[in-house]
Design an enzyme around this catalytic site. Structure first.
Site, PDB file in Angstrom:
ATOM      1  N   GLU A  73      71.500  15.112  22.893  1.00  0.00           N
ATOM      2  CA  GLU A  73      72.822  14.967  22.287  1.00  0.00           C
ATOM      3  C   GLU A  73      73.504  16.334  22.237  1.00  0.00           C
ATOM      4  O   GLU A  73      72.881  17.341  21.871  1.00  0.00           O
ATOM      5  CB  GLU A  73      72.657  14.418  20.873  1.00  0.00           C
ATOM      6  CG  GLU A  73      73.915  14.409  20.038  1.00  0.00           C
ATOM      7  CD  GLU A  73      73.632  14.129  18.571  1.00  0.00           C
ATOM      8  OE1 GLU A  73      74.597  13.844  17.839  1.00  0.00           O
ATOM      9  OE2 GLU A  73      72.456  14.215  18.160  1.00  0.00           O
ATOM     10  N   ASP A  78      59.642  27.701  14.798  1.00  0.00           N
ATOM     11  CA  ASP A  78      60.181  28.856  15.526  1.00  0.00           C
ATOM     12  C   ASP A  78      61.591  29.149  15.022  1.00  0.00           C
ATOM     13  O   ASP A  78      62.537  29.260  15.796  1.00  0.00           O
ATOM     14  CB  ASP A  78      60.178  28.573  17.030  1.00  0.00           C
ATOM     15  CG  ASP A  78      60.413  29.823  17.873  1.00  0.00           C
ATOM     16  OD1 ASP A  78      60.342  30.940  17.325  1.00  0.00           O
ATOM     17  OD2 ASP A  78      60.676  29.684  19.082  1.00  0.00           O
TER      18      ASP A  78
END
Length: 290
Positions: A93, A198
């Site tokens: 998306e 991360d």
């Protein structure tokens, strides 16, 4: 690859779809990214790599779907992944970026705390994934110190040792640190928390409505301080972010000292990925504790 993308898009939308415009959005040290404008009026975001590890994009799709089920920051939905053993791209998306105005950082902190409230029976994950291009070992453990010591720090240490990146004196001092890790981490009352994994400054943004969004995950169930520490490794968020997190999900005392330990994992990984320019940072953390 363009024909492969076109075929997958036709399958996704159940009709032929042309790629009318392709805009390179650059990329990091690992992947390149594209914004595709389609003939049906849609825009999609594509991450691609000519030579990824075979399951690289499969593991990222897994993490995005899991993050999307949590009560946390917004994540891009997975739109398409080629049905091959080693896909070279992932279609996501496209989220229009906006400005992190007003109370963005407070809302980001609350959303991250919501993500961290999603828990599990063990630390780790049901399969290994990647941190950059490095394998991230997610062997399930019930003891968070064992998990962090063996499958985060020790694993990276062994890689660096094999690649000749750890001088003997640093390697030996790192062993001393690992042997006393249980005394350095305070895990009182902690449960396995779903992590982004991360969360540096390049992996979050505000959408057009100012909603906090995260992407490029290396997710697993771990100690939530690891996510917070990563936000401070390469520059940090405004203090009001950390204050807002503490208000809704307080940390154990001593986080300011422990955050260096969590970031040692990422510094070792950067040493393994990018070479000796990160050795001084690794030495600094090791020498701080030993």
């Amino acid at each position: 690859m363009k024909n492969e993308m076109r075929d997958l898009l036709a399958e996704i939308y159940a009709r032929p779809v042309e790629i009318q415009n392709t805009q390179s959005i650059g990329g990091g040290c690992i992947n390149e990214t594209l914004l595709l404008s389609l003939s049906n009026g849609e825009k999609v975001f594509v991450k691609h790599n000519d030579q990824p590890p075979p399951d690289f994009f499969h593991r990222e799709a897994d993490a995005l779907r899991l993050l999307g089920r949590a009560q946390g920051p917004r994540v891009p939905q997975v739109i398409g992944l080629p049905k091959t053993t080693s896909p070279r791209f992932l279609i996501l998306e496209y989220i229009e970026p906006g400005n992190p105005d007003g109370d963005f950082h407070e809302r980001f902190a609350h959303a991250l705390a919501g993500l961290h409230h999603m828990s599990h029976a063990f630390y780790g994950f049901d399969r290994d994934n990647y941190i950059g291009f490095t394998v991230q070992v997610n062997k399930p453990e019930t003891d968070p110190v064992v998990f962090f010591r063996e499958h985060r720090l020790r694993f990276q240490q062994h890689l660096a040792r094999q690649r000749g990146l750890l001088p003997t004196n640093v390697d030996q001092r790192l062993d001393l640190l690992l042997n006393k890790l249980e005394r350095l981490l305070n895990v009182t009352g902690e449960q396995p928390a779903l992590l982004h994994g991360d969360l540096w400054s390049g992996n979050y943004f505000a959408d057009a409505r100012g909603t906090p969004c995260i992407f490029d995950p290396a997710s697993y169930f771990g100690l939530r301080e690891a996510d917070l520490a990563m936000t401070e490794l390469f520059g940090r968020l405004p203090q009001r972010f950390y204050d807002a997190y503490q208000e809704v999900y307080p940390l154990n005392p001593g986080y300011e000292e422990r955050k260096k330990l969590y970031n040692l994992y990422h510094l070792l990984n950067h040493l393994n990925l990018f070479g000796s320019s990160y050795l001084s940072s690794v030495k600094s953390v090791v020498n701080h504790f030993v």
